[in-house]
Write a protein that holds these residues in place. Structure first.
Motif, PDB file in Angstrom:
ATOM      1  N   ASP A 145       0.799  -1.233   0.000  1.00 30.25           N
ATOM      2  CA  ASP A 145       0.000   0.000   0.000  1.00 30.25           C
ATOM      3  C   ASP A 145       0.832   1.284   0.000  1.00 30.25           C
ATOM      4  N   ARG A 146       2.081   1.215  -0.474  1.00 33.67           N
ATOM      5  CA  ARG A 146       2.931   2.402  -0.552  1.00 33.67           C
ATOM      6  C   ARG A 146       3.453   2.562  -1.971  1.00 33.67           C
ATOM      7  N   THR A 147       3.761   3.786  -2.337  1.00 29.12           N
ATOM      8  CA  THR A 147       4.418   4.010  -3.624  1.00 29.12           C
ATOM      9  C   THR A 147       5.890   3.635  -3.470  1.00 29.12           C
ATOM     10  N   ALA A 148       6.526   3.320  -4.581  1.00 33.21           N
ATOM     11  CA  ALA A 148       7.934   2.938  -4.548  1.00 33.21           C
ATOM     12  C   ALA A 148       8.622   3.437  -5.810  1.00 33.21           C
ATOM     13  N   LYS A 149       9.862   3.857  -5.666  1.00 28.09           N
ATOM     14  CA  LYS A 149      10.644   4.332  -6.806  1.00 28.09           C
ATOM     15  C   LYS A 149      11.675   3.263  -7.168  1.00 28.09           C
ATOM     16  N   TYR A 150      11.716   2.905  -8.448  1.00 23.41           N
ATOM     17  CA  TYR A 150      12.667   1.911  -8.931  1.00 23.41           C
ATOM     18  C   TYR A 150      13.346   2.426 -10.198  1.00 23.41           C
ATOM     19  N   THR A 151      14.548   1.924 -10.440  1.00 21.85           N
ATOM     20  CA  THR A 151      15.291   2.259 -11.645  1.00 21.85           C
ATOM     21  C   THR A 151      15.288   1.045 -12.562  1.00 21.85           C
ATOM     22  N   ILE A 152      14.888   1.265 -13.803  1.00 22.27           N
ATOM     23  CA  ILE A 152      14.788   0.168 -14.769  1.00 22.27           C
ATOM     24  C   ILE A 152      16.195  -0.277 -15.176  1.00 22.27           C
ATOM     25  N   TYR A 153      16.443  -1.566 -15.034  1.00 22.93           N
ATOM     26  CA  TYR A 153      17.713  -2.158 -15.425  1.00 22.93           C
ATOM     27  C   TYR A 153      17.622  -2.709 -16.852  1.00 22.93           C
ATOM     28  N   ALA A 154      16.474  -3.351 -17.154  1.00 19.33           N
ATOM     29  CA  ALA A 154      16.286  -3.945 -18.481  1.00 19.33           C
ATOM     30  C   ALA A 154      14.808  -4.179 -18.729  1.00 19.33           C
ATOM     31  N   CYS A 155      14.457  -4.277 -19.996  1.00 15.49           N
ATOM     32  CA  CYS A 155      13.105  -4.649 -20.412  1.00 15.49           C
ATOM     33  C   CYS A 155      13.241  -5.805 -21.389  1.00 15.49           C
ATOM     34  N   THR A 156      12.545  -6.905 -21.085  1.00 13.52           N
ATOM     35  CA  THR A 156      12.589  -8.081 -21.950  1.00 13.52           C
ATOM     36  C   THR A 156      11.169  -8.482 -22.330  1.00 13.52           C
ATOM     37  N   ALA A 157      11.068  -9.294 -23.368  1.00 17.58           N
ATOM     38  CA  ALA A 157       9.784  -9.878 -23.747  1.00 17.58           C
ATOM     39  C   ALA A 157       9.819 -11.336 -23.309  1.00 17.58           C
ATOM     40  N   GLU A 158       8.839 -11.743 -22.509  1.00 18.72           N
ATOM     41  CA  GLU A 158       8.788 -13.095 -21.979  1.00 18.72           C
ATOM     42  C   GLU A 158       7.389 -13.662 -22.136  1.00 18.72           C
ATOM     43  N   VAL A 159       7.309 -14.975 -22.207  1.00 18.22           N
ATOM     44  CA  VAL A 159       6.002 -15.635 -22.196  1.00 18.22           C
ATOM     45  C   VAL A 159       5.579 -15.762 -20.743  1.00 18.22           C
ATOM     46  N   VAL A 160       4.469 -15.134 -20.424  1.00 22.33           N
ATOM     47  CA  VAL A 160       3.897 -15.181 -19.075  1.00 22.33           C
ATOM     48  C   VAL A 160       2.510 -15.785 -19.226  1.00 22.33           C
ATOM     49  N   GLY A 161       2.329 -16.973 -18.659  1.00 18.06           N
ATOM     50  CA  GLY A 161       1.088 -17.695 -18.919  1.00 18.06           C
ATOM     51  C   GLY A 161       1.105 -18.142 -20.367  1.00 18.06           C
ATOM     52  N   GLU A 162       0.117 -17.699 -21.124  1.00 20.94           N
ATOM     53  CA  GLU A 162       0.056 -18.042 -22.544  1.00 20.94           C
ATOM     54  C   GLU A 162       0.368 -16.862 -23.459  1.00 20.94           C
ATOM     55  N   ASP A 163       0.661 -15.705 -22.862  1.00 23.19           N
ATOM     56  CA  ASP A 163       0.871 -14.491 -23.642  1.00 23.19           C
ATOM     57  C   ASP A 163       2.306 -13.999 -23.544  1.00 23.19           C
ATOM     58  N   LYS A 164       2.742 -13.315 -24.580  1.00 26.44           N
ATOM     59  CA  LYS A 164       4.044 -12.651 -24.556  1.00 26.44           C
ATOM     60  C   LYS A 164       3.833 -11.270 -23.946  1.00 26.44           C
ATOM     61  N   LYS A 165       4.639 -10.943 -22.948  1.00 26.19           N
ATOM     62  CA  LYS A 165       4.502  -9.672 -22.237  1.00 26.19           C
ATOM     63  C   LYS A 165       5.867  -9.016 -22.097  1.00 26.19           C
ATOM     64  N   LEU A 166       5.869  -7.705 -21.929  1.00 30.26           N
ATOM     65  CA  LEU A 166       7.082  -6.994 -21.564  1.00 30.26           C
ATOM     66  C   LEU A 166       7.279  -7.138 -20.058  1.00 30.26           C
ATOM     67  N   VAL A 167       8.537  -7.351 -19.651  1.00 34.09           N
ATOM     68  CA  VAL A 167       8.862  -7.526 -18.240  1.00 34.09           C
ATOM     69  C   VAL A 167      10.022  -6.590 -17.901  1.00 34.09           C
ATOM     70  N   LEU A 168       9.834  -5.797 -16.849  1.00 35.72           N
ATOM     71  CA  LEU A 168      10.881  -4.887 -16.397  1.00 35.72           C
ATOM     72  C   LEU A 168      11.686  -5.528 -15.282  1.00 35.72           C
ATOM     73  N   ALA A 169      13.001  -5.417 -15.364  1.00 31.92           N
ATOM     74  CA  ALA A 169      13.904  -5.774 -14.269  1.00 31.92           C
ATOM     75  C   ALA A 169      14.433  -4.462 -13.702  1.00 31.92           C
ATOM     76  N   PHE A 170      14.642  -4.443 -12.388  1.00 30.86           N
ATOM     77  CA  PHE A 170      15.063  -3.223 -11.719  1.00 30.86           C
ATOM     78  C   PHE A 170      16.452  -3.389 -11.107  1.00 30.86           C
ATOM     79  N   SER A 171      17.216  -2.295 -11.081  1.00 33.82           N
ATOM     80  CA  SER A 171      18.551  -2.357 -10.489  1.00 33.82           C
ATOM     81  C   SER A 171      18.483  -2.357  -8.969  1.00 33.82           C
ATOM     82  N   ASN A 172      17.380  -1.902  -8.391  1.00 32.72           N
ATOM     83  CA  ASN A 172      17.281  -1.817  -6.942  1.00 32.72           C
ATOM     84  C   ASN A 172      16.135  -2.666  -6.375  1.00 32.72           C
ATOM     85  N   ASN A 173      15.749  -3.736  -7.088  1.00 34.34           N
ATOM     86  CA  ASN A 173      14.734  -4.672  -6.607  1.00 34.34           C
ATOM     87  C   ASN A 173      14.887  -5.954  -7.415  1.00 34.34           C
TER      88      ASN A 173
END
Length: 105
Positions: free
Chosen positions: A23-51
Protein backbone atom coordinates in the motif's frame (compact mmCIF):
# COMPACT_ATOMS: atom_id res chain seq x y z
CA UNK A 1 6.87 -25.72 15.18
CA UNK A 2 4.88 -22.51 14.64
CA UNK A 3 6.24 -20.08 12.05
CA UNK A 4 5.83 -16.34 12.39
CA UNK A 5 5.41 -15.12 8.83
CA UNK A 6 2.80 -14.14 6.28
CA UNK A 7 1.57 -16.98 4.08
CA UNK A 8 2.45 -14.90 1.01
CA UNK A 9 6.13 -15.32 1.94
CA UNK A 10 5.77 -19.02 1.08
CA UNK A 11 3.45 -18.73 -1.94
CA UNK A 12 5.40 -15.94 -3.55
CA UNK A 13 5.22 -15.22 -7.24
CA UNK A 14 8.44 -14.70 -9.15
CA UNK A 15 6.92 -11.44 -10.47
CA UNK A 16 5.96 -8.33 -8.52
CA UNK A 17 2.32 -8.12 -7.42
CA UNK A 18 0.30 -5.25 -5.96
CA UNK A 19 0.60 -6.69 -2.44
CA UNK A 20 4.39 -6.42 -2.69
CA UNK A 21 4.04 -2.62 -2.56
CA UNK A 22 2.33 -2.92 0.86
CA UNK A 23 0.00 0.00 0.00
CA UNK A 24 2.93 2.40 -0.55
CA UNK A 25 4.42 4.01 -3.62
CA UNK A 26 7.93 2.94 -4.55
CA UNK A 27 10.64 4.33 -6.81
CA UNK A 28 12.67 1.91 -8.93
CA UNK A 29 15.29 2.26 -11.64
CA UNK A 30 14.79 0.17 -14.77
CA UNK A 31 17.71 -2.16 -15.42
CA UNK A 32 16.29 -3.94 -18.48
CA UNK A 33 13.11 -4.65 -20.41
CA UNK A 34 12.59 -8.08 -21.95
CA UNK A 35 9.78 -9.88 -23.75
CA UNK A 36 8.79 -13.09 -21.98
CA UNK A 37 6.00 -15.63 -22.20
CA UNK A 38 3.90 -15.18 -19.08
CA UNK A 39 1.09 -17.69 -18.92
CA UNK A 40 0.06 -18.04 -22.54
CA UNK A 41 0.87 -14.49 -23.64
CA UNK A 42 4.04 -12.65 -24.56
CA UNK A 43 4.50 -9.67 -22.24
CA UNK A 44 7.08 -6.99 -21.56
CA UNK A 45 8.86 -7.53 -18.24
CA UNK A 46 10.88 -4.89 -16.40
CA UNK A 47 13.90 -5.77 -14.27
CA UNK A 48 15.06 -3.22 -11.72
CA UNK A 49 18.55 -2.36 -10.49
CA UNK A 50 17.28 -1.82 -6.94
CA UNK A 51 14.73 -4.67 -6.61
CA UNK A 52 15.06 -8.35 -7.46
CA UNK A 53 11.40 -8.85 -8.42
CA UNK A 54 10.56 -8.11 -12.06
CA UNK A 55 7.30 -6.41 -13.06
CA UNK A 56 5.14 -7.79 -15.86
CA UNK A 57 3.74 -4.86 -17.83
CA UNK A 58 0.11 -4.75 -18.82
CA UNK A 59 -0.82 -2.56 -21.77
CA UNK A 60 -1.73 0.40 -19.55
CA UNK A 61 1.70 0.45 -17.86
CA UNK A 62 3.55 -0.15 -21.14
CA UNK A 63 1.68 2.80 -22.69
CA UNK A 64 2.54 5.00 -19.70
CA UNK A 65 6.24 4.14 -20.08
CA UNK A 66 6.10 4.84 -23.82
CA UNK A 67 4.53 8.24 -23.13
CA UNK A 68 7.21 9.03 -20.53
CA UNK A 69 10.33 7.78 -22.29
CA UNK A 70 9.41 6.92 -25.88
CA UNK A 71 8.22 3.73 -27.59
CA UNK A 72 11.67 2.10 -27.90
CA UNK A 73 12.08 -0.20 -24.88
CA UNK A 74 15.88 0.04 -24.94
CA UNK A 75 15.49 3.75 -24.09
CA UNK A 76 13.78 2.84 -20.79
CA UNK A 77 16.99 1.41 -19.29
CA UNK A 78 18.33 3.57 -16.47
CA UNK A 79 15.09 5.53 -16.14
CA UNK A 80 13.44 5.93 -12.73
CA UNK A 81 9.75 5.20 -12.33
CA UNK A 82 7.29 5.42 -9.48
CA UNK A 83 5.03 2.43 -8.87
CA UNK A 84 1.69 3.22 -7.29
CA UNK A 85 -0.76 0.79 -5.69
CA UNK A 86 -4.17 1.07 -7.32
CA UNK A 87 -7.29 -0.90 -8.20
CA UNK A 88 -8.88 -1.91 -11.48
CA UNK A 89 -11.94 -3.78 -12.65
CA UNK A 90 -11.16 -7.36 -13.67
CA UNK A 91 -13.86 -9.86 -14.61
CA UNK A 92 -16.48 -7.74 -12.88
CA UNK A 93 -14.55 -7.35 -9.61
CA UNK A 94 -12.33 -4.62 -8.23
CA UNK A 95 -8.82 -6.01 -7.73
CA UNK A 96 -5.50 -4.57 -6.59
CA UNK A 97 -2.98 -3.63 -9.26
CA UNK A 98 0.24 -1.71 -9.81
CA UNK A 99 0.26 1.42 -11.94
CA UNK A 100 3.27 3.33 -13.20
CA UNK A 101 2.89 6.99 -12.32
CA UNK A 102 2.63 9.18 -15.43
CA UNK A 103 4.99 11.71 -13.80
CA UNK A 104 8.74 11.63 -14.40
CA UNK A 105 10.69 10.83 -11.27
Amino acid sequence: MILNMEYTDIYRSSYMKADDLKDRTAKYTIYACTAEVVGEDKKLVLAFSNNDMPLVLNKTNATTLAELYGPETSEWEGKAIKLVPSTTSYQGKMVKCIRISPERV
